[in-house]
Write a protein that holds these residues in place. Structure first.
Motif, PDB file in Angstrom:
ATOM      1  N   PRO A 199      15.033  26.668 -11.718  1.00  0.00           N
ATOM      2  CA  PRO A 199      15.641  26.175 -12.819  1.00  0.00           C
ATOM      3  C   PRO A 199      15.915  26.918 -14.018  1.00  0.00           C
ATOM      4  O   PRO A 199      17.005  26.693 -14.900  1.00  0.00           O
ATOM      5  N   TRP A 200      14.876  27.666 -14.567  1.00  0.00           N
ATOM      6  CA  TRP A 200      15.262  28.810 -15.631  1.00  0.00           C
ATOM      7  C   TRP A 200      16.367  29.701 -15.334  1.00  0.00           C
ATOM      8  O   TRP A 200      17.278  29.645 -16.315  1.00  0.00           O
ATOM      9  N   THR A 201      16.529  30.045 -14.236  1.00  0.00           N
ATOM     10  CA  THR A 201      17.849  30.828 -13.798  1.00  0.00           C
ATOM     11  C   THR A 201      18.945  29.831 -13.725  1.00  0.00           C
ATOM     12  O   THR A 201      20.171  30.605 -13.804  1.00  0.00           O
ATOM     13  N   TRP A 202      19.143  28.650 -13.227  1.00  0.00           N
ATOM     14  CA  TRP A 202      20.251  27.964 -13.126  1.00  0.00           C
ATOM     15  C   TRP A 202      20.838  27.840 -14.575  1.00  0.00           C
ATOM     16  O   TRP A 202      21.884  27.828 -14.768  1.00  0.00           O
ATOM     17  N   GLU A 203      19.903  27.687 -15.509  1.00  0.00           N
ATOM     18  CA  GLU A 203      20.331  27.709 -17.006  1.00  0.00           C
ATOM     19  C   GLU A 203      21.132  28.808 -17.329  1.00  0.00           C
ATOM     20  O   GLU A 203      22.333  28.959 -18.012  1.00  0.00           O
ATOM     21  N   ILE A 204      20.640  30.105 -16.976  1.00  0.00           N
ATOM     22  CA  ILE A 204      21.480  31.398 -17.081  1.00  0.00           C
ATOM     23  C   ILE A 204      22.823  31.270 -16.528  1.00  0.00           C
ATOM     24  O   ILE A 204      23.777  31.764 -16.980  1.00  0.00           O
ATOM     25  N   ALA A 205      22.646  30.874 -15.172  1.00  0.00           N
ATOM     26  CA  ALA A 205      23.951  30.962 -14.226  1.00  0.00           C
ATOM     27  C   ALA A 205      24.824  29.805 -14.932  1.00  0.00           C
ATOM     28  O   ALA A 205      26.074  30.241 -14.879  1.00  0.00           O
TER      29      ALA A 205
ATOM     30  N   TYR B 169      18.295  20.711  -5.579  1.00  0.00           N
ATOM     31  CA  TYR B 169      18.938  19.690  -4.658  1.00  0.00           C
ATOM     32  C   TYR B 169      17.839  18.711  -4.356  1.00  0.00           C
ATOM     33  O   TYR B 169      16.227  19.217  -4.243  1.00  0.00           O
ATOM     34  N   VAL B 170      18.124  17.506  -4.328  1.00  0.00           N
ATOM     35  CA  VAL B 170      16.979  16.428  -3.996  1.00  0.00           C
ATOM     36  C   VAL B 170      16.700  16.356  -2.409  1.00  0.00           C
ATOM     37  O   VAL B 170      15.461  16.156  -1.813  1.00  0.00           O
ATOM     38  N   ASP B 171      17.832  16.640  -1.392  1.00  0.00           N
ATOM     39  CA  ASP B 171      17.490  16.442  -0.132  1.00  0.00           C
ATOM     40  C   ASP B 171      16.629  17.770   0.571  1.00  0.00           C
ATOM     41  O   ASP B 171      17.056  18.835   0.293  1.00  0.00           O
ATOM     42  N   GLY B 172      15.395  17.336   0.967  1.00  0.00           N
ATOM     43  CA  GLY B 172      14.681  18.438   1.567  1.00  0.00           C
ATOM     44  C   GLY B 172      13.484  18.693   0.420  1.00  0.00           C
ATOM     45  O   GLY B 172      12.522  19.678   0.836  1.00  0.00           O
ATOM     46  N   PHE B 173      13.348  17.962  -0.712  1.00  0.00           N
ATOM     47  CA  PHE B 173      12.484  18.233  -1.785  1.00  0.00           C
ATOM     48  C   PHE B 173      11.536  17.114  -1.925  1.00  0.00           C
ATOM     49  O   PHE B 173      11.760  16.083  -1.923  1.00  0.00           O
TER      50      PHE B 173
ATOM     51  N   TYR C  14      15.458  16.271 -12.593  1.00  0.00           N
ATOM     52  CA  TYR C  14      16.424  15.681 -11.371  1.00  0.00           C
ATOM     53  C   TYR C  14      17.749  15.509 -11.829  1.00  0.00           C
ATOM     54  O   TYR C  14      18.713  15.753 -11.322  1.00  0.00           O
ATOM     55  N   GLN C  15      17.979  15.082 -13.257  1.00  0.00           N
ATOM     56  CA  GLN C  15      19.259  14.671 -13.641  1.00  0.00           C
ATOM     57  C   GLN C  15      20.132  16.105 -13.703  1.00  0.00           C
ATOM     58  O   GLN C  15      21.469  15.909 -13.982  1.00  0.00           O
ATOM     59  N   GLN C  16      19.714  17.075 -13.656  1.00  0.00           N
ATOM     60  CA  GLN C  16      20.127  18.200 -14.006  1.00  0.00           C
ATOM     61  C   GLN C  16      20.940  18.945 -12.909  1.00  0.00           C
ATOM     62  O   GLN C  16      21.426  19.846 -13.052  1.00  0.00           O
ATOM     63  N   PHE C  17      20.575  18.523 -11.613  1.00  0.00           N
ATOM     64  CA  PHE C  17      20.723  18.924 -10.347  1.00  0.00           C
ATOM     65  C   PHE C  17      22.218  19.163 -10.245  1.00  0.00           C
ATOM     66  O   PHE C  17      22.768  20.349  -9.854  1.00  0.00           O
ATOM     67  N   GLU C  18      23.044  18.069 -10.444  1.00  0.00           N
ATOM     68  CA  GLU C  18      24.472  18.324 -10.423  1.00  0.00           C
ATOM     69  C   GLU C  18      25.134  19.249 -11.124  1.00  0.00           C
ATOM     70  O   GLU C  18      25.794  20.121 -10.720  1.00  0.00           O
TER      71      GLU C  18
ATOM     72  N   TYR D 103      23.406  22.140 -12.175  1.00  0.00           N
ATOM     73  CA  TYR D 103      22.991  23.094 -11.722  1.00  0.00           C
ATOM     74  C   TYR D 103      23.629  23.785 -10.479  1.00  0.00           C
ATOM     75  O   TYR D 103      24.314  24.665 -10.201  1.00  0.00           O
ATOM     76  N   GLN D 104      23.933  22.801  -9.426  1.00  0.00           N
ATOM     77  CA  GLN D 104      24.747  22.955  -8.277  1.00  0.00           C
ATOM     78  C   GLN D 104      26.363  23.304  -8.771  1.00  0.00           C
ATOM     79  O   GLN D 104      26.860  24.392  -8.159  1.00  0.00           O
ATOM     80  N   ALA D 105      26.764  23.051  -9.934  1.00  0.00           N
ATOM     81  CA  ALA D 105      28.236  23.301 -10.232  1.00  0.00           C
ATOM     82  C   ALA D 105      28.175  24.668 -10.591  1.00  0.00           C
ATOM     83  O   ALA D 105      29.092  25.541 -10.497  1.00  0.00           O
ATOM     84  N   ALA D 106      27.186  24.876 -11.235  1.00  0.00           N
ATOM     85  CA  ALA D 106      26.848  26.534 -11.930  1.00  0.00           C
ATOM     86  C   ALA D 106      26.904  27.583 -10.614  1.00  0.00           C
ATOM     87  O   ALA D 106      27.592  28.525 -10.679  1.00  0.00           O
ATOM     88  N   LEU D 107      25.811  27.013  -9.742  1.00  0.00           N
ATOM     89  CA  LEU D 107      25.925  28.083  -8.762  1.00  0.00           C
ATOM     90  C   LEU D 107      26.982  28.120  -7.883  1.00  0.00           C
ATOM     91  O   LEU D 107      27.427  29.255  -7.527  1.00  0.00           O
ATOM     92  N   LYS D 108      27.879  27.185  -7.627  1.00  0.00           N
ATOM     93  CA  LYS D 108      29.040  27.139  -6.965  1.00  0.00           C
ATOM     94  C   LYS D 108      30.185  28.048  -7.713  1.00  0.00           C
ATOM     95  O   LYS D 108      31.092  28.784  -7.107  1.00  0.00           O
ATOM     96  N   ARG D 109      30.126  28.116  -8.974  1.00  0.00           N
ATOM     97  CA  ARG D 109      31.030  29.184  -9.745  1.00  0.00           C
ATOM     98  C   ARG D 109      30.563  30.354  -9.779  1.00  0.00           C
ATOM     99  O   ARG D 109      31.293  31.313 -10.079  1.00  0.00           O
ATOM    100  N   LEU D 110      29.345  30.844  -9.360  1.00  0.00           N
ATOM    101  CA  LEU D 110      29.001  32.472  -9.468  1.00  0.00           C
ATOM    102  C   LEU D 110      29.613  32.958  -8.205  1.00  0.00           C
ATOM    103  O   LEU D 110      29.852  32.384  -7.102  1.00  0.00           O
ATOM    104  N   SER D 111      29.970  34.080  -8.412  1.00  0.00           N
ATOM    105  CA  SER D 111      30.834  35.183  -7.523  1.00  0.00           C
ATOM    106  C   SER D 111      29.874  36.627  -7.464  1.00  0.00           C
ATOM    107  O   SER D 111      30.480  37.391  -7.890  1.00  0.00           O
ATOM    108  N   ILE D 112      28.758  36.308  -6.898  1.00  0.00           N
ATOM    109  CA  ILE D 112      27.706  37.333  -6.744  1.00  0.00           C
ATOM    110  C   ILE D 112      27.067  37.524  -5.653  1.00  0.00           C
ATOM    111  O   ILE D 112      27.056  36.370  -4.844  1.00  0.00           O
ATOM    112  N   PRO D 113      26.745  38.574  -5.104  1.00  0.00           N
ATOM    113  CA  PRO D 113      26.018  38.629  -3.824  1.00  0.00           C
ATOM    114  C   PRO D 113      24.585  37.868  -3.963  1.00  0.00           C
ATOM    115  O   PRO D 113      24.099  37.993  -4.913  1.00  0.00           O
TER     116      PRO D 113
END
Length: 338
Positions: A158-164, A182-186, A262-266, A268-278
């Motif tokens: 989560p600290w890193t998703w803030e940076i992302a 993500y909620v699923d699997g947690f 939990y409310q930040q997951f959406e 965070y997911q959007a931020a991850l999807k925007r990343l274009s890095i290995p």
């Protein structure tokens, strides 16, 4: 700093690279012969006690927000940040950071505020995820490192998703280990629910207390690892001492902020999807909290991670304790390949 609220060498089989439906090609295995754990650039061995570990730390920031960190390896090496989670510290990477430094990487391992040897304020607002992200960015600016590979575990996610979300340009690569967006699997541990209630301060006291704390830490490590070697008193002490010094402040702050997180997951997911890095995932497949298949699959989908960069190890949540050599091998290979 923006005010948001705030988570958390044994036998050597090959890591398992996971196939996905998106790519059926044969996954490559890292070719990493000759890595010698226990040696590092400028240091001859990994630390065996928390005091030895702390003797190698450097410091950044004011007294109220002083951050301890390791900075190992050649100054011109490819930079990689190893980020711990809850309730751990840079001690978690004691058997990994020296190996990466020995291989020529510049390895930065911070104790985030509230953890390890860093300052541990009692104010819960100090542990806002966004503030923790800002502190890490400030540390890297201080070190003169504009871009790096980030390795995340547990609350380090989560600290890193803030940076992302806010400063994605600093991330050159991303390696995800046993965390979530993500909620699923947690399956949140019961202790987090208890810590949010009236028993929270009692739990914190028992964690800090020298009569009860070490045994609680030992029990936690046994539940969340698959270590084949006994947990030595030195290993337990290394994880417990920060709790005795006040990491319980950060623990309670996170437990109480759980619903907000939990409310930040959406977002965070959007931020991850925007990343274009290995990116890559390394997962302890026996984690009882974070389901290996469900959560790593979601990260792989959102970040476009190929099967050759998805690894599952015979390990629990704290895979750095279970499989330090395998983790170090995969990280070295990843850093060299991007």
């Amino acid at each position: 700093m923006s005010p948001h609220n705030n988570f958390i060498a044994a036998s050597r089989p090959h890591p398992v690279a996971v196939q996905s439906d998106r790519d059926s090609s044969t996954p490559a295995r890292p070719n990493l012969q000759g890595i010698q754990p226990g040696s590092t650039w400028g240091l001859q061995s990994a630390p065996t006690t928390i005091d030895e570990h702390r003797s190698r730390l450097s410091w950044f920031g004011s007294a109220q927000e002083r951050i301890a960190y390791l900075d190992l390896g050649p100054r011109d090496g490819e930079p990689i940040v190893l980020l711990h989670g809850m309730p751990t510290s840079s001690w978690l990477y004691r058997n990994i950071a020296p190996v990466l430094a020995r291989e020529g990487l510049r390895v930065v391992v911070p104790d985030m505020l509230g953890f390890g040897a860093s300052a541990k304020p009692s104010d819960p607002s100090a542990y806002a995820f966004s503030s923790q992200a800002d502190r890490l960015l400030a540390l890297m600016t201080h070190l003169g490192i504009p871009r790096w590979t980030q390795v995340v575990h547990d609350l380090g996610g989560p600290w890193t998703w803030e940076i992302a979300d806010r400063s994605p340009q600093v991330l050159r690569g991303l390696v995800i280990m046993n965390t979530t967006a993500y909620v699923d699997g947690f399956r949140p541990p019961a202790m987090m629910r208890i810590a949010r209630g009236p028993m929270g301060p009692v739990m914190a006291f028992l964690m800090r207390n020298s009569l009860t704390g070490p045994s609680q830490v030992r029990s936690l490590l046994r539940q969340m690892t698959r270590c084949r070697e006994p947990l030595t008193p030195e290993v337990v002490e290394g994880h417990w001492r920060p709790l005795s010094e006040g990491t319980t402040h950060a623990f309670l702050a996170f437990a109480r902020a759980f619903p907000w997180w939990y409310q930040q997951f959406e977002r965070y997911q959007a931020a991850l999807k925007r990343l274009s890095i290995p990116a890559a995932t390394i997962w302890g497949r026996h984690d009882k909290v974070l389901d290996a298949a469900k959560i790593s699959d979601q990260f792989a989908h959102d970040l476009g991670i190929p099967p050759s960069r998805r690894f599952q190890l015979d390990a629990g949540h704290f895979l750095q304790e279970d499989r330090p050599r395998e983790v170090a091998e995969i990280l070295t290979s990843f850093a060299r390949s991007i």
